[in-house]
Design a protein around this motif. Structure first.
Motif, PDB file in Angstrom:
ATOM      1  N   LEU A   1      -3.815   4.153   5.743  1.00  0.00           N
ATOM      2  CA  LEU A   1      -3.557   4.327   4.316  1.00  0.00           C
ATOM      3  C   LEU A   1      -4.105   3.180   3.482  1.00  0.00           C
ATOM      4  N   THR A   2      -4.350   2.047   4.092  1.00  0.00           N
ATOM      5  CA  THR A   2      -4.910   0.902   3.363  1.00  0.00           C
ATOM      6  C   THR A   2      -6.395   0.707   3.661  1.00  0.00           C
ATOM      7  N   HIS A   3      -6.978   1.587   4.481  1.00  0.00           N
ATOM      8  CA  HIS A   3      -8.421   1.585   4.760  1.00  0.00           C
ATOM      9  C   HIS A   3      -8.930   3.012   4.546  1.00  0.00           C
TER      10      HIS A   3
ATOM     11  N   ALA B   1     -10.814   8.564   5.994  1.00  0.00           N
ATOM     12  CA  ALA B   1     -11.704   9.708   5.736  1.00  0.00           C
ATOM     13  C   ALA B   1     -12.591   9.987   6.947  1.00  0.00           C
ATOM     14  N   ARG B   2     -13.044   8.939   7.588  1.00  0.00           N
ATOM     15  CA  ARG B   2     -13.893   9.073   8.775  1.00  0.00           C
ATOM     16  C   ARG B   2     -13.129   9.776   9.904  1.00  0.00           C
ATOM     17  N   LEU B   3     -11.862   9.403  10.068  1.00  0.00           N
ATOM     18  CA  LEU B   3     -11.037   9.986  11.124  1.00  0.00           C
ATOM     19  C   LEU B   3     -10.688  11.437  10.801  1.00  0.00           C
ATOM     20  N   ARG B   4     -10.423  11.707   9.537  1.00  0.00           N
ATOM     21  CA  ARG B   4     -10.144  13.102   9.142  1.00  0.00           C
ATOM     22  C   ARG B   4     -11.367  13.979   9.392  1.00  0.00           C
ATOM     23  N   ALA B   5     -12.562  13.429   9.128  1.00  0.00           N
ATOM     24  CA  ALA B   5     -13.800  14.199   9.297  1.00  0.00           C
ATOM     25  C   ALA B   5     -14.144  14.421  10.763  1.00  0.00           C
TER      26      ALA B   5
ATOM     27  N   LYS C   1      -2.977  14.673   1.816  1.00  0.00           N
ATOM     28  CA  LYS C   1      -2.789  13.776   0.676  1.00  0.00           C
ATOM     29  C   LYS C   1      -1.758  12.689   0.972  1.00  0.00           C
ATOM     30  N   LEU C   2      -1.489  12.434   2.231  1.00  0.00           N
ATOM     31  CA  LEU C   2      -0.520  11.402   2.604  1.00  0.00           C
ATOM     32  C   LEU C   2      -0.870  10.079   1.935  1.00  0.00           C
ATOM     33  N   GLU C   3       0.139   9.423   1.341  1.00  0.00           N
ATOM     34  CA  GLU C   3      -0.114   8.165   0.633  1.00  0.00           C
ATOM     35  C   GLU C   3       1.124   7.292   0.670  1.00  0.00           C
ATOM     36  N   LEU C   4       0.924   5.996   0.418  1.00  0.00           N
ATOM     37  CA  LEU C   4       2.044   5.077   0.302  1.00  0.00           C
ATOM     38  C   LEU C   4       2.853   5.433  -0.943  1.00  0.00           C
ATOM     39  N   ALA C   5       4.178   5.333  -0.833  1.00  0.00           N
ATOM     40  CA  ALA C   5       5.059   5.663  -1.952  1.00  0.00           C
ATOM     41  C   ALA C   5       5.809   4.438  -2.459  1.00  0.00           C
ATOM     42  N   GLY C   6       5.377   3.260  -2.065  1.00  0.00           N
ATOM     43  CA  GLY C   6       6.037   2.018  -2.461  1.00  0.00           C
ATOM     44  C   GLY C   6       5.574   0.900  -1.565  1.00  0.00           C
ATOM     45  N   ASP C   7       6.114  -0.284  -1.778  1.00  0.00           N
ATOM     46  CA  ASP C   7       5.730  -1.441  -0.973  1.00  0.00           C
ATOM     47  C   ASP C   7       6.447  -1.417   0.366  1.00  0.00           C
ATOM     48  N   PRO C   8       5.713  -1.546   1.486  1.00  0.00           N
ATOM     49  CA  PRO C   8       6.360  -1.612   2.798  1.00  0.00           C
ATOM     50  C   PRO C   8       7.142  -2.913   2.950  1.00  0.00           C
ATOM     51  N   GLN C   9       8.107  -2.888   3.835  1.00  0.00           N
ATOM     52  CA  GLN C   9       8.865  -4.097   4.175  1.00  0.00           C
ATOM     53  C   GLN C   9       8.624  -4.415   5.646  1.00  0.00           C
TER      54      GLN C   9
ATOM     55  N   LEU D   1       8.385   1.804   5.638  1.00  0.00           N
ATOM     56  CA  LEU D   1       7.033   2.182   5.253  1.00  0.00           C
ATOM     57  C   LEU D   1       7.161   3.457   4.416  1.00  0.00           C
ATOM     58  N   PRO D   2       7.357   3.309   3.086  1.00  0.00           N
ATOM     59  CA  PRO D   2       7.569   4.504   2.260  1.00  0.00           C
ATOM     60  C   PRO D   2       6.279   5.302   2.112  1.00  0.00           C
ATOM     61  N   VAL D   3       6.343   6.582   2.438  1.00  0.00           N
ATOM     62  CA  VAL D   3       5.166   7.444   2.278  1.00  0.00           C
ATOM     63  C   VAL D   3       5.548   8.712   1.538  1.00  0.00           C
TER      64      VAL D   3
END
Length: 409
Positions: free
Chosen positions: A268-270, A275-279, A384-392, A405-407
């Motif tokens: 999620l931070t790269h 995208a490469r892995l999804r493809a 469309k998985l994405e971060l939903a806040g700051d991880p702890q 890890l909020p997603v």
């Protein structure tokens, strides 16, 4: 001048490094410290006479040399005292040498062969699909609690055939017991770890008594296999039996939870690598190996020298405590081209996340299977998985992972 100052900063950072007094920013990002140690002091003296190994070559030598003992009695006695934590950590497979290590490892590996792992895959896939359904319904979740930690608890619970209704305390016990391995142990951590061992052993006494009355399939039920020992071979003592069961749960839970959590955060931070892995989903196995290298679930390991040995140009006497910097070795540019780059297709990738030699992680192929199924189902399910806040982050040094890890799906 800027380069010179940067080099001086790195040299000072290496000189000042101490695990028991790690700086505040070390847990968030230990890798600049590891880089400084590799360059300026790769066999770094620690307080108390031990050393920290920062280079891949030295870490590999430590794993493979017979002079390196895994027995931790001398190290843990002053730290843990005569306590349940001491009994556990000096009896379990990982902190022992032959003959106990050989005997227990043979039993466990016999139950975790490739055929057995292949049999687990269908159940793991069903579990992953159920967890993904629950995530889809919730829309926003703490990924660690909702997904990453659930998979290994179920897998190890199934291996030991722990009744599903009795599995709730397993994760809490695991975290408390493994926290006893941190370089610095607070009284609260010591008390929580001892309580967890005591409660876990009481739980196992009932489970084992019931399994003795009603044994499972020797080839599929690891607990039955541990109770009965190798056919025509030696059996474990009662105490050894309890602590190998605790070890299996702890090791399987911690490594896989952190692997899946760290790996998801990395993707999620790269976004380009995601995208490469999804493809190209065929890259999932190599992506898992890169997650293990780049943000390894376990950052440190330990050995004790039984005879003098030279490492990194230093002569180390018998009795020296060795801290293997797994996280440092796995970003060594002498072994990994562009080591600070996260590359889901990296090959070769001879990381040390699971150790090496006779003490290589007994459950590493189970962890790989769990992660492979998790990512191969997670990514297509939630485009469309994405971060939903700051991880702890988990604030431990030995283990690298997240508490939250909020997603958003």
């Amino acid at each position: 001048m800027a380069v010179h100052n940067s080099r001086m900063d790195a040299r000072e950072r290496a000189r000042a490094f101490e695990l028991t007094r790690a700086p505040a920013d070390f847990i968030d990002d230990p890798y600049p410290w590891y880089a400084a140690l590799r360059e300026h002091d790769p066999v770094h003296a620690l307080e108390g006479g031990g050393v920290f190994l920062a280079r891949y070559e030295d870490a590999l030598a430590a794993y493979r040399d017979p002079r390196m003992s895994s027995d931790k009695k001398a190290e843990f006695r002053p730290k843990l005292g005569d306590s349940p934590l001491y009994e556990h950590h000096t009896t379990s497979l990982v902190f022992n040498d032959p003959p106990l290590h050989t005997r227990v490892r043979r039993i466990i590996m016999g139950a975790l062969n490739q055929r057995a792992i292949a049999r687990m895959e269908a159940d793991v896939a069903k579990l992953v699909e159920r967890l993904l359904d629950e995530m889809a319904e919730a829309r926003e979740v703490n990924f660690i609690d909702a997904f990453a930690s659930q998979i290994p608890i179920e897998v190890i619970g199934n291996l030991l055939d722990v009744p599903r209704a009795a599995r709730a305390p397993l994760r809490g016990w695991s975290v408390a017991i493994l926290s006893g391995l941190e370089p610095t142990l607070t009284p609260a951590m010591h008390e929580a770890g001892n309580r967890a061992v005591t409660e876990f052993v009481a739980f196992l006494k009932e489970l084992i008594a019931e399994r003795r009355k009603h044994p499972g399939d020797y080839d599929a039920d690891v607990l039955t296999r541990l109770i009965q020992g190798e056919k025509d071979g030696e059996r474990l003592t009662e105490t050894e039996l309890y602590h190998q069961c605790i070890f299996m749960l702890n090791a399987g839970h911690e490594t896989t939870t952190n692997l899946i959590g760290n790996g998801t955060w990395l993707l999620l931070t790269h976004p380009a690598e995601l995208a490469r892995l999804r493809a190209d989903p065929a890259l999932v196995p190599s992506a898992v190996e890169e997650m293990l290298r780049y943000e390894g679930p376990i950052q440190l390991n330990n050995r004790r020298l039984t005879a003098p040995m030279a490492l990194g140009g230093k002569e180390l006497p018998a009795g020296t405590s060795i801290t293997i910097g797994i996280g440092a070795a796995n970003r060594d540019p002498a072994q990994f081209p562009e080591p600070e780059r996260f590359d889901v297709a990296r090959k070769p990738n001879r990381h040390l996340a699971f150790g090496q030699g006779e003490h290589a992680c007994a459950g590493m192929n189970v962890a790989r299977m769990e992660a492979r199924i998790a990512f191969s189902r997670l990514l297509p399910r939630f485009p469309k998985l994405e971060l939903a806040g700051d991880p702890q982050r988990d604030r431990r040094i030995r283990f690298r992972g997240f508490k939250t890890l909020p997603v958003r799906t």
